[in-house]
Scaffold this active site. Structure first.
Site, PDB file in Angstrom:
ATOM      1  CD  GLU A   1      -8.377  -0.318   4.245  1.00 32.00           C
ATOM      2  OE1 GLU A   1      -8.869   0.488   3.429  1.00 32.00           O
ATOM      3  OE2 GLU A   1      -7.589   0.013   5.155  1.00 32.00           O
TER       4      GLU A   1
ATOM      5  NE  ARG B   1      -8.485  12.850   2.490  1.00 26.81           N
ATOM      6  CZ  ARG B   1      -8.583  11.545   2.223  1.00 26.81           C
ATOM      7  NH1 ARG B   1      -9.391  11.121   1.267  1.00 26.81           N
ATOM      8  NH2 ARG B   1      -7.893  10.675   2.929  1.00 26.81           N
TER       9      ARG B   1
ATOM     10  CG  ASN C   1      -1.855   1.161   1.284  1.00 28.92           C
ATOM     11  OD1 ASN C   1      -1.814   2.061   0.441  1.00 28.92           O
ATOM     12  ND2 ASN C   1      -2.719   1.186   2.288  1.00 28.92           N
TER      13      ASN C   1
ATOM     14  CG  HIS D   1     -12.523   4.421   2.761  1.00 27.79           C
ATOM     15  ND1 HIS D   1     -13.123   5.537   3.288  1.00 27.79           N
ATOM     16  CD2 HIS D   1     -11.195   4.621   2.882  1.00 27.79           C
ATOM     17  CE1 HIS D   1     -12.214   6.392   3.708  1.00 27.79           C
ATOM     18  NE2 HIS D   1     -11.028   5.853   3.463  1.00 27.79           N
TER      19      HIS D   1
ATOM     20  NE  ARG E   1      -6.179   1.832  -0.280  1.00 25.08           N
ATOM     21  CZ  ARG E   1      -6.216   2.958   0.399  1.00 25.08           C
ATOM     22  NH1 ARG E   1      -5.130   3.415   0.994  1.00 25.08           N
ATOM     23  NH2 ARG E   1      -7.336   3.644   0.490  1.00 25.08           N
TER      24      ARG E   1
END
Length: 401
Positions: free
Chosen positions: A380, A241, A9, A181, A93
């Site tokens: 994940e 964000r 990742n 996600h 990923r």
């Protein structure tokens, strides 16, 4: 030698990785997890074994090592400390798979070219995700690589849930809701039945709350709607964000505040959210510690919780009701206070907070006959390992031309 899957990742300044056994059991078994951080400056390598014990904690004395130097350093450590392992494949990923990639795919030149065309849709993530793929293609051209996508899980949504009210030509050009996600939501969907068999076919909202944050509505374990849209900037307020924003604000930033597009993008992605509102930090733990004495820290927390509640209501409407709310991600899994505030705000939907269970971390954090609140840690990296193994198994089963 034991064949293993390396899961990568890659971010702008870090490389997260995990090593899994490639076969021999229902789920790939995790052997190591690690982080190489400081790719743009002072670098550090931290590795833990399957039990969580630290087996490496090294400062890397090299100027701005970058992804290639980080990969070489990690590979050297694994060779020196795990001589019975054989690298069988690498799973990556990749944030954006566009409309064409709805499941993990083995990467070849054509796939990589297609993924590079998606860079404008995720300019702050996609280039870093693809960098290790290109490096490994060059250095180990025969090594199988598999891309697993954060957008893929949401391709199951109805077309109407993916559309903006824009001219048809813009939709055809790729301006639509993609959602992100997805690897996290796919994992949660895969384990719901272990917590309550009824949830596998029920109406569930998953709250992936962390530095990046979003909600996803699931029915029968499939994505119905999600808060992130065209980009990972949309929806919930996040660490840095802004989340949902009137598009007119962007025009105002450009026209009246005289920001150029790069400056405006930087403000919205890296200077807003918890950090922007508090003026202190994007870390919920620090803000919680300061909230009693600093009104700006308290305001940032309150706005975060408010936005979760607003978006939760929209997803309950999309589902036509709710049977469970699942908290996951760094904040969702670890911040009992945020869970409590969200659940108290959702009392209108029938949620009844269980203070003791919530303080203990769950897994169930509600009581009574209403919808259930759960805390379920996401994984994940395991989803990437599963996806990589499935893609390779599928490729091996295909008949030769």
């Amino acid at each position: 030698m034991t064949p293993v899957l390396l899961v990568l990742n890659a971010g702008s300044s870090s490389l997260k990785f995990q090593v899994f056994e490639a076969g021999g059991r229902e789920d790939p078994g995790r052997l190591f997890r690690g982080l190489f951080e400081g790719l743009d400056g002072s670098a550090r390598l931290l590795i833990r074994d399957s039990a969580g014990a630290v087996v490496a904690d090294e400062t890397v004395e090299a100027p701005a090592p970058g992804h290639e130097a980080a990969l070489l350093h990690v590979a050297a450590w694994l060779r020196a400390n795990s001589r019975d392992l054989r690298l069988a494949a690498v799973g990556h990923r990749v944030v954006h798979g566009g409309l064409d990639f709805a499941e993990p795919v083995r990467v070849d030149a054509a796939v990589l070219e297609a993924l590079e065309r998606l860079v404008p849709l995720a300019p702050l993530h996609q280039p870093h995700n693809l960098a290790p793929i290109r490096i490994l293609q060059r250095r180990l051209p025969d090594l199988p690589q598999v891309a697993c996508f954060d957008t893929a899980f949401h391709r199951a949504q109805a077309e109407i849930a993916q559309l903006f009210a824009l001219p048809h030509a813009m939709t055809e050009a790729g301006v639509r809701r993609y959602g992100f996600h997805g690897l996290s939501y796919a994992y949660i969907a895969s384990v719901l039945a272990q917590h309550d068999p009824a949830l596998a076919s029920g109406r569930v909202v998953v709250a992936h709350l962390g530095n990046g944050a979003s909600l996803c509505a699931l029915r029968h374990g499939r994505s119905v709607a999600t808060t992130m849209g065209f980009s990972a900037l949309d929806g919930l307020m996040m660490g840095t964000r802004c989340g949902s924003l009137d598009a007119g604000v962007v025009f105002y930033m450009l026209r009246e505040m005289k920001l150029d597009p790069a400056e405006a993008e930087r403000v919205l992605y890296t200077q807003s959210g918890l950090l922007g509102v508090s003026g202190l930090s994007n870390d919920m733990r620090r803000l919680r510690a300061l909230a009693a004495s600093d009104p700006d820290a308290r305001l940032a927390i309150d706005l975060f919780v408010y936005r979760v509640g607003r978006e939760l209501g929209s997803l309950v409407a999309a589902l036509g009701g709710i049977d469970a709310l699942v908290f996951t991600g760094g904040i969702g899994e670890n911040d009992a206070a945020t869970r409590a505030e969200v659940l108290r705000g959702a009392a209108w939907a029938g949620f009844a907070l269980d203070e003791a269970r919530n303080a203990a971390g769950g897994p169930r954090v509600t009581c009574g006959p209403g919808p259930a609140g759960w805390v379920i840690p996401t994984d994940e990296e395991l989803m990437i390992a599963r996806g990589a193994r499935a893609a390779l198994d599928h490729a091996q089963r295909q008949p030769a031309l």
